[in-house]
Design a protein around this motif. Structure first.
Motif, PDB file in Angstrom:
ATOM      1  N   TRP A   1      -0.563   4.262 -18.626  1.00 24.92           N
ATOM      2  CA  TRP A   1      -0.411   4.303 -17.168  1.00 24.92           C
ATOM      3  C   TRP A   1       0.187   5.653 -16.812  1.00 24.92           C
ATOM      4  O   TRP A   1       0.915   6.252 -17.609  1.00 24.92           O
TER       5      TRP A   1
ATOM      6  N   ALA B   1       6.349   3.100 -13.569  1.00 25.23           N
ATOM      7  CA  ALA B   1       6.406   1.714 -13.115  1.00 25.23           C
ATOM      8  C   ALA B   1       5.029   1.308 -12.611  1.00 25.23           C
ATOM      9  O   ALA B   1       4.238   2.155 -12.160  1.00 25.23           O
ATOM     10  N   ILE B   2       4.746   0.015 -12.693  1.00 24.50           N
ATOM     11  CA  ILE B   2       3.440  -0.463 -12.242  1.00 24.50           C
ATOM     12  C   ILE B   2       3.606  -1.758 -11.447  1.00 24.50           C
ATOM     13  O   ILE B   2       4.230  -2.713 -11.929  1.00 24.50           O
ATOM     14  N   PRO B   3       3.101  -1.819 -10.217  1.00 24.56           N
ATOM     15  CA  PRO B   3       3.138  -3.064  -9.434  1.00 24.56           C
ATOM     16  C   PRO B   3       2.151  -4.074 -10.031  1.00 24.56           C
ATOM     17  O   PRO B   3       1.061  -3.711 -10.485  1.00 24.56           O
TER      18      PRO B   3
ATOM     19  N   THR C   1      -1.294  -4.167  -8.494  1.00 25.64           N
ATOM     20  CA  THR C   1      -2.143  -3.077  -8.982  1.00 25.64           C
ATOM     21  C   THR C   1      -2.687  -3.393 -10.366  1.00 25.64           C
ATOM     22  O   THR C   1      -3.886  -3.211 -10.639  1.00 25.64           O
TER      23      THR C   1
ATOM     24  N   ASP D   1       4.184  -9.085  -6.001  1.00 27.02           N
ATOM     25  CA  ASP D   1       5.036  -8.041  -5.423  1.00 27.02           C
ATOM     26  C   ASP D   1       6.107  -7.540  -6.398  1.00 27.02           C
ATOM     27  O   ASP D   1       6.952  -6.724  -6.029  1.00 27.02           O
ATOM     28  N   ASP D   2       6.057  -8.010  -7.644  1.00 29.03           N
ATOM     29  CA  ASP D   2       6.971  -7.492  -8.664  1.00 29.03           C
ATOM     30  C   ASP D   2       6.482  -6.129  -9.169  1.00 29.03           C
ATOM     31  O   ASP D   2       5.273  -5.852  -9.194  1.00 29.03           O
ATOM     32  N   VAL D   3       7.429  -5.301  -9.569  1.00 27.60           N
ATOM     33  CA  VAL D   3       7.121  -3.994 -10.149  1.00 27.60           C
ATOM     34  C   VAL D   3       7.813  -3.914 -11.505  1.00 27.60           C
ATOM     35  O   VAL D   3       9.018  -4.170 -11.612  1.00 27.60           O
TER      36      VAL D   3
ATOM     37  N   SER E   1       9.105  -1.811 -14.729  1.00 29.29           N
ATOM     38  CA  SER E   1       9.458  -0.475 -15.209  1.00 29.29           C
ATOM     39  C   SER E   1       8.971  -0.330 -16.647  1.00 29.29           C
ATOM     40  O   SER E   1       9.379  -1.094 -17.537  1.00 29.29           O
TER      41      SER E   1
END
Length: 358
Positions: A91, A95-97, A100, A128-130, A132
């Motif tokens: 990635w 961080a990645i939602p 997404t 809606d969590d992201v 790390s």
């Protein structure tokens, strides 16, 4: 012949571009989409099978006829790695939602993401969590079949679809939906909302606490059962209780037999948060009905005021139980083929809730 490439725009794969060559390099793709200079960017390919792959700048990527190739570009000098379903993925940000990740990996709606962490319980991730990716506690992310929990009276159902019809939920909980009940959904910090038996419950809505049954016809009274007692429970009762979080014991006293719900939770508005609830079971149950119920300790409202038809008491286990005279009428008249401990507990919960305005 032309080949089509689509680029991730932060929400979806859009912005198509046409290439005459079947094997453009990552550098050419970045240039075409305006990611200049390419040397300050990284390019990921998102396959239809949900795999993310980093494409080196000078590597040629082979396009397929009739298929749109999907790419994601980042302005970055490095990629971050994470494991998804045992496959290592790149990635372009730290961080990645989850929304997404779901989109770029083409994860179906019936799957959910679960975060595995060191020395901590697994965590189900919402859209809606992201996450790390440089978190040292991060182990891996994996997908599993999505499931929702719904409490129907006191039975917790596991449901594999995001919606369910009320009457289907009742059947799954072992409750006959055709015997004079109305339903309501209790949400956290909100009043109950009425819903028809054909209504659809959206299990994705946050704050669902419980699906309540409300008897259609109940009246107060003073009738006292006068026939001798013996104890018997239907197999359906035992199955229901085994699935619920209720604690039920049986007590024989003076020839009378009682089913006692221990520490039955009470709604706010009472001076106690829980009570023991006794139900007397006649010898010919289920042909003979279950009638009334008894509470220890005696229930009283925080706001004061007498509770109608609860002035009598009954000694059980050497304790004074408060008798609640609540009797079935109309559509909720006892029906041996469908009524049981299950439906009687629904009447108890509703009667207790009504007296404090719930």
């Amino acid at each position: 012949m032309k080949f089509t490439i689509t680029m991730w725009d932060g929400t979806d794969f859009t912005n198509p571009a046409q290439f005459k060559t079947k094997t453009p390099s990552a550098r050419q793709i970045l240039n075409e989409f305006g990611f200049i200079p390419p040397d300050e960017h990284i390019l990921l390919h998102a396959s239809d099978s949900g795999v993310l792959e980093e494409i080196a700048l000078d590597r040629e990527f082979e396009l397929e006829k009739g298929a749109d190739a999907k790419f994601i570009a980042f302005r970055s000098d490095r990629s971050f790695k994470f494991a998804l379903n045992e496959r290592r993925m790149p990635w372009g940000e730290s961080a990645i939602p989850m929304a997404t990740l779901k989109s770029v990996t083409s994860t179906p709606d019936d799957q959910e993401f679960v975060l595995e962490r060191k020395d901590k319980p697994d965590k189900v991730l919402a859209d809606d969590d992201v996450v790390s990716l440089d978190d040292p506690d991060l182990e891996r992310i994996y997908t599993r079949r999505r499931e929702w929990k719904l409490k129907v009276q006191d039975v917790v159902l596991t449901i594999l679809t995001p919606t369910i019809v009320v009457k289907d939920a009742l059947v799954k909980a072992g409750i006959d939906p055709t015997t004079g009940w109305t339903a309501a959904i209790k949400y956290k910090d909100a009043p109950r909302e009425a819903i028809t038996l054909d209504g659809i419950i959206d299990l994705t809505r946050k704050g669902i606490e419980k699906l309540w049954l409300r008897p259609s016809h109940i009246q107060n009274g003073e009738a006292i059962p006068s026939f001798p007692r013996a104890f018997a429970l239907r197999d359906e009762d035992e199955d229901y209780l085994s699935k619920s979080d209720l604690k039920l014991e049986t007590v024989i006293e003076g020839g009378r037999r009682w089913a006692i719900l221990r520490d039955f939770p009470l709604p706010s508005g009472y001076t106690f948060s829980a009570a023991d609830i006794a139900i007397e079971v006649p010898p010919t149950y289920p042909t003979a009905q279950l009638d009334m119920f008894y509470c220890h300790p005696h229930l009283a409202r925080v706001s004061g005021g007498a509770i109608p038809q609860t002035q009598s008491s009954q000694s059980i286990e050497g304790k004074s139980y408060q008798r609640w005279s609540r009797h079935r009428t109309g559509a909720t008249t006892w029906k041996p083929e469908s009524d049981s401990i299950i439906t009687h507990i629904a009447i108890i919960a509703d009667a207790i809730a009504k007296e404090v305005g719930q």
